[in-house]
Design a protein around this motif. Structure first.
Motif, PDB file in Angstrom:
ATOM      1  N   PRO A 172       0.830  -1.214   0.000  1.00  0.00           N
ATOM      2  CA  PRO A 172       0.000   0.000   0.000  1.00  0.00           C
ATOM      3  C   PRO A 172       0.862   1.261   0.000  1.00  0.00           C
ATOM      4  N   PRO A 173       0.376   2.342  -0.606  1.00  0.00           N
ATOM      5  CA  PRO A 173       1.149   3.587  -0.695  1.00  0.00           C
ATOM      6  C   PRO A 173       1.176   4.352   0.632  1.00  0.00           C
ATOM      7  N   ARG A 174       2.111   4.004   1.493  1.00  0.00           N
ATOM      8  CA  ARG A 174       2.196   4.626   2.807  1.00  0.00           C
ATOM      9  C   ARG A 174       3.248   5.727   2.816  1.00  0.00           C
ATOM     10  N   GLN A 175       3.464   6.339   3.969  1.00  0.00           N
ATOM     11  CA  GLN A 175       4.313   7.520   4.050  1.00  0.00           C
ATOM     12  C   GLN A 175       5.753   7.190   4.427  1.00  0.00           C
ATOM     13  N   ASP A 176       6.273   6.070   3.951  1.00  0.00           N
ATOM     14  CA  ASP A 176       7.649   5.704   4.287  1.00  0.00           C
ATOM     15  C   ASP A 176       8.546   5.781   3.054  1.00  0.00           C
ATOM     16  N   ARG A 177       8.287   6.793   2.211  1.00  0.00           N
ATOM     17  CA  ARG A 177       9.039   6.960   0.974  1.00  0.00           C
ATOM     18  C   ARG A 177       9.557   8.388   0.901  1.00  0.00           C
ATOM     19  N   PRO A 178      10.651   8.612   0.184  1.00  0.00           N
ATOM     20  CA  PRO A 178      11.241   9.954   0.154  1.00  0.00           C
ATOM     21  C   PRO A 178      10.342  11.018  -0.480  1.00  0.00           C
ATOM     22  N   THR A 179       9.512  10.598  -1.429  1.00  0.00           N
ATOM     23  CA  THR A 179       8.680  11.594  -2.106  1.00  0.00           C
ATOM     24  C   THR A 179       7.307  11.006  -2.417  1.00  0.00           C
ATOM     25  N   TYR A 180       6.635  11.540  -3.403  1.00  0.00           N
ATOM     26  CA  TYR A 180       5.193  11.288  -3.565  1.00  0.00           C
ATOM     27  C   TYR A 180       4.910   9.972  -4.278  1.00  0.00           C
ATOM     28  N   PRO A 181       3.754   9.358  -3.975  1.00  0.00           N
ATOM     29  CA  PRO A 181       3.434   8.054  -4.562  1.00  0.00           C
ATOM     30  C   PRO A 181       2.967   8.162  -6.001  1.00  0.00           C
ATOM     31  N   ASN A 182       2.934   7.031  -6.649  1.00  0.00           N
ATOM     32  CA  ASN A 182       2.411   6.919  -8.009  1.00  0.00           C
ATOM     33  C   ASN A 182       0.918   7.253  -7.987  1.00  0.00           C
ATOM     34  N   PRO A 183       0.450   8.246  -8.789  1.00  0.00           N
ATOM     35  CA  PRO A 183      -0.969   8.627  -8.726  1.00  0.00           C
ATOM     36  C   PRO A 183      -1.926   7.533  -9.166  1.00  0.00           C
ATOM     37  N   GLY A 184      -1.484   6.657 -10.074  1.00  0.00           N
ATOM     38  CA  GLY A 184      -2.332   5.530 -10.460  1.00  0.00           C
ATOM     39  C   GLY A 184      -2.500   4.549  -9.324  1.00  0.00           C
ATOM     40  N   ALA A 185      -1.402   4.258  -8.613  1.00  0.00           N
ATOM     41  CA  ALA A 185      -1.465   3.363  -7.463  1.00  0.00           C
ATOM     42  C   ALA A 185      -2.292   3.987  -6.342  1.00  0.00           C
ATOM     43  N   GLN A 186      -2.127   5.302  -6.135  1.00  0.00           N
ATOM     44  CA  GLN A 186      -2.862   5.978  -5.080  1.00  0.00           C
ATOM     45  C   GLN A 186      -4.365   5.934  -5.343  1.00  0.00           C
ATOM     46  N   LEU A 187      -4.779   6.158  -6.586  1.00  0.00           N
ATOM     47  CA  LEU A 187      -6.195   6.125  -6.911  1.00  0.00           C
ATOM     48  C   LEU A 187      -6.768   4.733  -6.699  1.00  0.00           C
ATOM     49  N   ASP A 188      -6.039   3.710  -7.111  1.00  0.00           N
ATOM     50  CA  ASP A 188      -6.523   2.348  -6.888  1.00  0.00           C
ATOM     51  C   ASP A 188      -6.585   2.020  -5.405  1.00  0.00           C
ATOM     52  N   TRP A 189      -5.656   2.546  -4.603  1.00  0.00           N
ATOM     53  CA  TRP A 189      -5.703   2.340  -3.160  1.00  0.00           C
ATOM     54  C   TRP A 189      -6.972   2.939  -2.572  1.00  0.00           C
ATOM     55  N   PHE A 190      -7.314   4.151  -2.992  1.00  0.00           N
ATOM     56  CA  PHE A 190      -8.546   4.778  -2.501  1.00  0.00           C
ATOM     57  C   PHE A 190      -9.770   3.976  -2.926  1.00  0.00           C
ATOM     58  N   ARG A 191      -9.761   3.495  -4.165  1.00  0.00           N
ATOM     59  CA  ARG A 191     -10.884   2.679  -4.633  1.00  0.00           C
ATOM     60  C   ARG A 191     -10.989   1.391  -3.826  1.00  0.00           C
ATOM     61  N   PHE A 192      -9.832   0.792  -3.542  1.00  0.00           N
ATOM     62  CA  PHE A 192      -9.814  -0.436  -2.733  1.00  0.00           C
ATOM     63  C   PHE A 192     -10.428  -0.197  -1.367  1.00  0.00           C
ATOM     64  N   LEU A 193     -10.096   0.930  -0.726  1.00  0.00           N
ATOM     65  CA  LEU A 193     -10.632   1.211   0.603  1.00  0.00           C
ATOM     66  C   LEU A 193     -12.160   1.201   0.588  1.00  0.00           C
ATOM     67  N   GLY A 194     -12.741   1.849  -0.418  1.00  0.00           N
ATOM     68  CA  GLY A 194     -14.195   1.886  -0.525  1.00  0.00           C
ATOM     69  C   GLY A 194     -14.798   0.529  -0.797  1.00  0.00           C
TER      70      GLY A 194
END
Length: 639
Positions: A172-194
């Motif tokens: 999952p795209p969490r906050q343990d990375r130096p910079t910003y996550p992949n926007p495609g992965a982030q959108l799918d993560w939000f969709r997964f949550l729902g």
């Protein structure tokens, strides 16, 4: 006291798991049996809630791996609510076990008429990064894409060397990375949550429906990362909890509660209010203002005015302990009825008397502000400091209600039948199907309005290869040649000689391809996008029997009056009546009649004019087209 106040239903048990299952497998429903019987004898029915937002301590002590894990990798602990992960398979099994035990126990109790699942999904926390969530996310992606190559393409994983060889490599795209996550992965993560929370709810819904088909089922929202159109598919109708005290400081602030109601109505049509504010809400860091005399009743009528078919106030008697011991209800801690009870009883008597005239009617909407959860989620993946669809949607609805128009939220998946205007507030995602439906709406005579960045990305969150507005360029008869962010006050939108609208946040330069300009950019100060000076900022295009307006900027509180006014110049949508800004007016209708709801959110008397001739159902008095409302007063005109 409840019966005397007109109460016909109560809701209970949403946090009572430890009372119902004090030890593993030892169920005790006696306190609820007694309460339901006492209420039933007074003619009051019961809505039960599955208590899964607050599992008992014996359960969490035995299963510490069930706790949610935040983005920093810290496990939560017991002592609050929503602290256990709804994706953990063993917790899901436990949730379904208590649901089945409750359902079997009450299956033949005629006083139990319906259920609420859990309580306020994602109210406090919407993301969990525990191992169970990681595994479920991988499974969800595997089911969606089928093979890893399709995922890599959809995510644009080649950028920053993010190509995956197997679904098991994805986290999952969490906050343990130096910079910003992949926007495609982030959108799918939000969709997964729902989707995951719908799946959690679905286990409970299936049990309740199989045990007793006569029960109806709801849930109380609305919060982020839940697609309520999707969630409500498994429900009979949605519920929404409304606490105007969070924002209401002056009469014009009534729009916030209107927004909450519209979010629910646009998701499921008919809806209820499981929690309507009854007193000053107070928790550890804050205490709301106590509602003025008349406001509690006013807010309940406001919900009905937007389409609610049931109201439950939270709460009856204020709890004397716990984190919500100052979340004040109809009665204070001492259980003595005072002015809020008297007001509550007045409201109850009105609903009992007028319910038959209201039920079966629906909110009349001529101006639809389009809503789609995916659009808000996509914006969150790449906000860039620009207004979100939700921010614009709220400002737009506020302005439409200020003008007393038949307006409301409309879900993008819903029918557009009966609408005269559709407004797209920065719908960045677009596909050919939605574009075709919007094009057909215009061709049949509708007016379509879009704001900046509309139709600039595909559903996978990739920027479109087509010049904006992409699939809608023929409908709007214009394309976007340049866009950018603005320093506030650096540029103006001139809609006519000497008529200027303030613009903030962003601009787009339009190239007219069949459309005509309704406004141009003025750039007289520095810094400003000087390439925009004198070039088109707003366009209007006739398409079929209708037309389309493209606004090359964002609608904000500063420019909403000017830009919505410009839009309404090209449509014949008359106001419901004439009144001051602190008065809200809506209309519910059926095949036989129209009901005009007049709500005075001011502590001063207010007048309303240009109404249809009819009868005020609350007072029984005739209405000749003019009406005076008392402070925080309500009128219901049947025409």
């Amino acid at each position: 006291m409840m019966a005397a106040a007109g109460v016909n239903v109560v809701r209970m048990a949403e946090f009572a798991w430890d009372r119902m299952e004090p030890r593993p497998g030892a169920f005790d429903f006696s306190i609820f049996d007694e309460t339901i019987d006492v209420l039933g004898a007074a003619g009051i029915e019961t809505i039960l809630c599955t208590p899964t937002a607050a599992p008992p301590r014996w359960m969490t002590s035995a299963n510490p791996d069930w706790f949610r894990e935040n983005a920093s990798g810290v496990r939560m602990t017991h002592g609050s609510r929503q602290h256990v992960c709804t994706n953990h398979p063993e917790f899901r099994a436990a949730s379904e076990r208590i649901t089945r035990a409750m359902a079997e126990h009450y299956r033949d109790n005629p006083r139990v008429i319906g259920w609420q699942t859990d309580n306020e999904f994602f109210c406090h926390i919407s993301e969990c990064f525990c191992p169970a969530c990681g595994r479920d996310f991988q499974r969800w992606l595997r089911e969606k894409y089928g093979n890893i190559q399709a995922l890599n393409e959809a995510w644009g994983a080649a950028f920053w060397a993010q190509t995956y060889g197997d679904f098991s490599e994805i986290v999952p795209p969490r906050q343990d990375r130096p910079t910003y996550p992949n926007p495609g992965a982030q959108l799918d993560w939000f969709r997964f949550l729902g989707d995951a929370i719908r799946d959690f709810q679905g286990g409970q819904v299936n049990i309740l429906r199989s045990v007793q088909p006569r029960w109806w089922i709801t849930h109380n929202g609305t919060f982020q990362h839940v697609d309520y159109w999707n969630l409500a598919e498994d429900l009979d109708f949605l519920g929404v909890d409304v606490y105007p005290g969070f924002t209401v400081q002056k009469p014009e602030d009534y729009w916030w509660a209107a927004v909450k109601n519209e979010e629910a109505r646009s998701a499921s049509g008919s809806y209820i209010i499981p929690e309507q504010q009854a007193g000053a809400g107070g928790q550890w860091p804050y205490l709301h203002r106590t509602p003025d005399p008349g406001q509690m009743r006013l807010w309940a009528w406001q919900a009905v005015a937007h389409g609610a078919d049931g109201i439950l106030h939270f709460r009856w008697r204020t709890c004397r302990y716990g984190a919500e011991m100052y979340w004040n209800g109809v009665l204070d801690h001492d259980n003595i009825p005072r002015r809020r009870y008297d007001e509550f009883a007045r409201e109850g008597g009105e609903f009992a008397r007028l319910g038959d005239s209201i039920l079966g009617t629906t909110l009349s909407v001529k101006v639809g502000v389009l809503l789609e959860n995916d659009q808000d989620e996509a914006h969150q993946t790449m906000p860039m400091g620009l207004p979100s669809p939700d921010e614009q949607r709220r400002v737009i609805l506020r302005e439409l209600l200020r003008r007393k128009l038949e307006a409301g939220y409309v879900n993008a998946h819903d029918s557009f039948e009966g609408l005269g205007i559709i407004i797209l507030p920065g719908f960045v995602l677009m596909d050919e199907d939605l574009a075709a439906r919007l094009g057909e709406f215009v061709e049949r005579g509708g007016l379509l309005v879009a704001t900046a960045r509309t139709a600039t990305r595909h559903r996978n969150n990739h920027v479109s290869e087509f010049t904006p507005p992409g699939f809608l360029r023929d409908v709007f008869g214009a394309t976007v040649e340049e866009f950018g962010k603005l320093e506030r006050g650096s540029i103006d939108l001139e809609m006519a000689p000497g008529v200027v609208a303030p613009v903030g946040d962003g601009y787009e330069i339009l190239s007219l391809r069949g459309a005509r300009a309704l406004g141009n950019w003025q750039c007289s100060r520095w810094p400003a996008p000087h390439a925009a000076s004198g070039l088109p900022a707003v366009s209007h295009h006739v398409h079929g029997s209708g037309s389309a307006i493209y606004l090359g900027t964002y609608i904000s509180a500063d420019n909403a009056a000017a830009l919505i006014g410009l839009v309404l110049d090209h449509a014949n949508i008359p106001p419901l009546a004439v009144a001051s800004d602190g008065v809200e007016i809506t209309c519910r209708h059926s095949a036989s009649h129209r009901l005009y709801f007049l709500l005075n959110h001011s502590g001063q008397p207010a007048s309303v004019s240009a109404l249809p001739v009819g009868t005020d159902l609350i007072t029984g008095q005739p209405c000749d087209g003019d009406c005076t409302l008392s402070p925080f007063g309500v009128a219901l005109i049947k025409a």
